[in-house]
Structure formats: C-alpha cells, structure tokens
Design an enzyme around this catalytic site. Structure first.
Site, PDB file in Angstrom:
ATOM      1  N   TYR A   1      12.830 -62.530 -13.943  1.00  0.00           N
ATOM      2  CA  TYR A   1      12.495 -63.954 -13.738  1.00  0.00           C
ATOM      3  C   TYR A   1      11.022 -64.101 -13.357  1.00  0.00           C
ATOM      4  O   TYR A   1      10.268 -64.861 -13.980  1.00  0.00           O
ATOM      5  CB  TYR A   1      13.399 -64.557 -12.651  1.00  0.00           C
ATOM      6  CG  TYR A   1      12.892 -65.877 -12.148  1.00  0.00           C
ATOM      7  CD1 TYR A   1      12.868 -66.993 -12.974  1.00  0.00           C
ATOM      8  CD2 TYR A   1      12.393 -66.006 -10.848  1.00  0.00           C
ATOM      9  CE1 TYR A   1      12.379 -68.205 -12.521  1.00  0.00           C
ATOM     10  CE2 TYR A   1      11.905 -67.220 -10.389  1.00  0.00           C
ATOM     11  CZ  TYR A   1      11.893 -68.312 -11.229  1.00  0.00           C
ATOM     12  OH  TYR A   1      11.388 -69.503 -10.787  1.00  0.00           O
TER      13      TYR A   1
ATOM     14  N   ASN B   1       9.735 -71.632  -1.242  1.00  0.00           N
ATOM     15  CA  ASN B   1      11.147 -72.034  -1.354  1.00  0.00           C
ATOM     16  C   ASN B   1      11.331 -73.552  -1.319  1.00  0.00           C
ATOM     17  O   ASN B   1      11.271 -74.158  -0.240  1.00  0.00           O
ATOM     18  CB  ASN B   1      11.968 -71.391  -0.231  1.00  0.00           C
ATOM     19  CG  ASN B   1      12.143 -69.906  -0.447  1.00  0.00           C
ATOM     20  OD1 ASN B   1      11.167 -69.173  -0.589  1.00  0.00           O
ATOM     21  ND2 ASN B   1      13.379 -69.453  -0.487  1.00  0.00           N
TER      22      ASN B   1
HETATM   23  N1  UFG Z   1      20.290 -65.861   1.970  1.00  0.00           N
HETATM   24  C1  UFG Z   1      21.367 -65.465   2.766  1.00  0.00           C
HETATM   25  N2  UFG Z   1      22.611 -65.856   2.378  1.00  0.00           N
HETATM   26  C2  UFG Z   1      22.836 -66.611   1.268  1.00  0.00           C
HETATM   27  C3  UFG Z   1      21.721 -67.011   0.475  1.00  0.00           C
HETATM   28  C4  UFG Z   1      20.460 -66.612   0.863  1.00  0.00           C
HETATM   29  O1  UFG Z   1      21.219 -64.771   3.773  1.00  0.00           O
HETATM   30  O2  UFG Z   1      24.004 -66.902   0.976  1.00  0.00           O
HETATM   31  C5  UFG Z   1      18.929 -65.460   2.396  1.00  0.00           C
HETATM   32  C6  UFG Z   1      18.213 -64.620   1.356  1.00  0.00           C
HETATM   33  O3  UFG Z   1      18.500 -63.257   1.560  1.00  0.00           O
HETATM   34  C7  UFG Z   1      16.757 -64.987   1.625  1.00  0.00           C
HETATM   35  C8  UFG Z   1      16.824 -66.432   2.118  1.00  0.00           C
HETATM   36  O4  UFG Z   1      18.171 -66.632   2.524  1.00  0.00           O
HETATM   37  O5  UFG Z   1      16.264 -64.192   2.646  1.00  0.00           O
HETATM   38  C9  UFG Z   1      16.475 -67.440   1.064  1.00  0.00           C
HETATM   39  O6  UFG Z   1      17.254 -67.178  -0.106  1.00  0.00           O
HETATM   40  P1  UFG Z   1      17.310 -68.159  -1.352  1.00  0.00           P
HETATM   41  O7  UFG Z   1      18.235 -67.536  -2.353  1.00  0.00           O
HETATM   42  O8  UFG Z   1      17.576 -69.547  -0.906  1.00  0.00           O
HETATM   43  O9  UFG Z   1      15.816 -68.142  -1.888  1.00  0.00           O
HETATM   44  P2  UFG Z   1      14.942 -66.897  -2.358  1.00  0.00           P
HETATM   45  O10 UFG Z   1      13.867 -66.764  -1.333  1.00  0.00           O
HETATM   46  O11 UFG Z   1      15.704 -65.693  -2.669  1.00  0.00           O
HETATM   47  O12 UFG Z   1      14.485 -67.409  -3.771  1.00  0.00           O
HETATM   48  C10 UFG Z   1      13.653 -68.502  -3.978  1.00  0.00           C
HETATM   49  C11 UFG Z   1      13.979 -69.171  -5.279  1.00  0.00           C
HETATM   50  C12 UFG Z   1      13.801 -68.247  -6.443  1.00  0.00           C
HETATM   51  C13 UFG Z   1      12.440 -67.665  -6.412  1.00  0.00           C
HETATM   52  C14 UFG Z   1      12.186 -67.057  -5.057  1.00  0.00           C
HETATM   53  C15 UFG Z   1      10.789 -66.590  -4.933  1.00  0.00           C
HETATM   54  O13 UFG Z   1      15.320 -69.596  -5.236  1.00  0.00           O
HETATM   55  O14 UFG Z   1      13.966 -68.961  -7.644  1.00  0.00           O
HETATM   56  O15 UFG Z   1      12.386 -68.019  -4.034  1.00  0.00           O
HETATM   57  O16 UFG Z   1       9.974 -67.565  -5.439  1.00  0.00           O
HETATM   58  F1  UFG Z   1      12.335 -66.690  -7.328  1.00  0.00           F
END
Ligand code: UFG
Length: 322
Positions: A140, A169
C-alpha cells in the site's frame, strides 16, 4: 470546477463538503466500491466512474470544464495489500496513470493527491518531516510512493502541477453530523473503540503493550478529517506557486491507551479491552513535523485536543446515516 476522484469516501466526502462550503463547484467521481453515495453532498454533481475504465474517464473530462483534480480514489487496507499486492498496484498505480493520461489529454495540469505517512516506513526519527527517507514496508505504502515519483517525472516532462499530501491518521467526522467515517470492514482504532463502547463489538483488542513508549502502546498522530479537508482546499489554491509534498498531522502523538481513555470520557461509558499480540508492521511511534504545511499552505489544525476529535466521531457513531 474541481473534480474529486473518490469523493464518496471518508476523506473525499469531507473535502467535497468543505469545497462546496467555500464556494467551489464540485464534480465527484467514485466507483462506489468502498464509497457511499449518501456521503456525497447533494450540491455536487455525481458520476459513477472507475479509474480503470478509460472511456468513462475520457467522458468526465470531455463533458466537464475541470480546472483541477483532487485524487483520493485508492484501495487503502494495509493488510490486504500484503496479501494481494496486484489489486493495489493495479488499482492505485495504473488507475492514477489513467487519470493523468485523461488530464493531460484535456490540458488539465493541476492535481492534489492523497499520499500517506506510510510512504516513510519504519521511522528513523520523530517527529517525521518531509526529508525523512521514504522506505515503505508494505505494498500500500509503495503504491503511494510510486505515484509521488510519477508526479515528479510528469512535472518535469509535462508541466504537471501537483501537491501530494502525506496524511497521518485521519480521524473524526463532520462537526454537523451529516457525514462521517464508515468503512467495511472497519480496521481503524477510533471507530472500533466507539463500537466496543456502544456494544456493537464485544471489546477492543490492543495490539501490543510492550512497545518502547511511556504506556507500552503505539503512538499515532490523529488528525481531524475537517482539518484534512481544509488543507486540500489550501493546496488547490497553492498549485500555481508550489509543487511537491507536504505532511498533514497535528504533530501530537497519542497512544492507543490514551485514545481509549479519551473515548471513555467523551461517551461516559467503559470500554472492554483485550490485550493481544502486536500487529505486524506497526511502528511504535509515528507523528508529524507539520511546519511545512503551516509555512507553505498557511494551514493550522483546528482540532488539537483528541477528545474534541473523538466527540465528533462519537456523535456520528450514535447517528450514522450510512
Ligand atoms: N490498533 C489496535 N487495535 C485495533 C486497531 C488498531 O490496537 O483494533 C492500534 C494499531 O496497532 C495502531 C493504532 O491502533 O497502533 C492505529 O491503528 P489504525 O489501524 O487505526 O491506523 P494505522 O496507524 O495502522 O494506519 C493508518 C491508516 C493507514 C495508513 C497508516 C499510515 O489507516 O491507511 O495510518 O499512514 F497506511
């Protein structure tokens, strides 16, 4: 008229609303695979079109006087991109090439693009500025980086004017409650926490508590979707004098546990938690240096308290329209 590709999606629909509120004429194109027709403001013209369908793209540009494009249309599930990279390269990269082809055919040379902090990969330092090396760790993120590089080549060769906005985010929903975040499947932390509080899910799983952070959970930079929308308008207005890439984050890091505590305060209810293993590919901390956005765009995030961001998401969660 501004063409918003992917304008029925989460960030796209908020940007469409913001542009209309600020006097722009907007046409939205979306294939509605992940987007919601109900999310598109009724003041905008809507066309169901897919980036992989060159004829429908051609018709869009032939039949409308388009001054600039804001391009959100992409698949954005990190995990799925690892399992099925072809889907991501095909849709995100070939789709963007098709869009650029149609733009250049009709003499449209201005584009604002949804990029991501995922293009940086595992951070070497924080806060992350735009000079940070870009080494994405999943397909991605690589699709978004390739597209940024294509823009740079097209700028030199064809005079394309682009601004790639690297979001941290995205979070929250429209303050008036009319539109909001609705993904299927939902994978993002804040909506999942709110669904757990509401009783729509049993609990929230915290992915890892042994990170090198003060409370052991991952730190992210949550930026309100209306602040993102504002930055897109400012970027459109800057395309004549600036070309390049800009981070969009608040510069404030918030841990997973802090999000849950804030959501409990906002809703007045407890959230059941299950502690589970780390999720693959999650860096411990990601937050932005947003100096460039402030200097180049004159942008300032309006939402800096995570509780205010979560309040808008909670209002939406209680009264979702789609
Ligand atoms: N998390 C949990 N439990 C969950 C979901 C998320 O503990 O059920 C944690 C993740 O481990 C992370 C944080 O919450 O530490 C945020 O997670 P998200 O999935 O909400 O967001 P991300 O930071 O993984 O991803 C976001 C966007 C992606 C993008 C990424 C980096 O959703 O599209 O930022 O830009 F790629």
């Amino acid at each position: 008229m501004i063409l918003v590709m992917g304008g029925a999606g989460y960030i796209g629909s908020h940007t469409v609303k913001h542009l209309l509120d600020n006097g722009y004429k907007v046409i939205v194109a979306d294939n509605l695979i992940y987007g919601h027709r109900e999310a598109v403001d009724e003041r905008a013209k809507f066309v169901c079109a897919d980036l992989l369908d060159k004829d429908s793209l051609d018709n869009l540009f032939k039949n409308n006087q388009i001054a600039a494009v804001v391009h959100f249309a992409a698949f954005a599930y990190v995990g799925e991109s690892v399992e099925n990279p072809e889907k991501y390269y095909y849709n995100n990269v070939i789709g963007t090439l098709n869009l650029l082809h149609a733009m250049l055919t009709y003499g449209v040379k201005k584009i604002v693009f949804s990029s991501t902090c995922a293009t940086y990969g595992e951070p070497q330092y924080t806060p992350i500025d735009e000079q940070h090396p870009q080494n994405p760790i999943n397909p991605y993120g690589r699709t978004k980086l390739v597209i940024e590089q294509i823009f740079a080549d097209y700028e030199k060769a064809y005079g394309l004017k682009y601004i790639a906005l690297r979001y941290f985010n995205a979070a929250g929903c429209s303050a008036d409650g009319k539109i909001g975040e609705s993904h299927n499947p939902e994978t993002h932390l804040i909506p999942l926490v709110l669904k757990a509080i509401k009783g729509e899910r049993k609990d929230i799983k915290i992915f890892g508590t042994d990170y090198d952070t003060p409370d052991g959970t991952c730190i992210r930079d949550y930026i309100h979707v209306e602040d993102l929308a504002l930055a897109h308008r400012l970027a459109i207005e800057k395309l004549n004098s600036y070309c390049g890439y800009i981070n969009l984050g608040t510069g404030i890091g918030t841990s997973v546990k802090e999000i849950i505590i804030a959501a409990e305060k906002v809703s007045g209810k407890k959230c059941l938690i299950e502690y589970v293993e780390r999720r693959a590919g999650d860096p411990a901390r990601l937050f932005a240096n947003n100096t460039k956005a402030k200097e180049i765009l004159g942008w300032q995030p309006q939402y800096t308290d995570i509780k205010d961001i979560i309040q808008t998401a909670w209002n939406w969660e209680l009264n979702k329209r789609y």
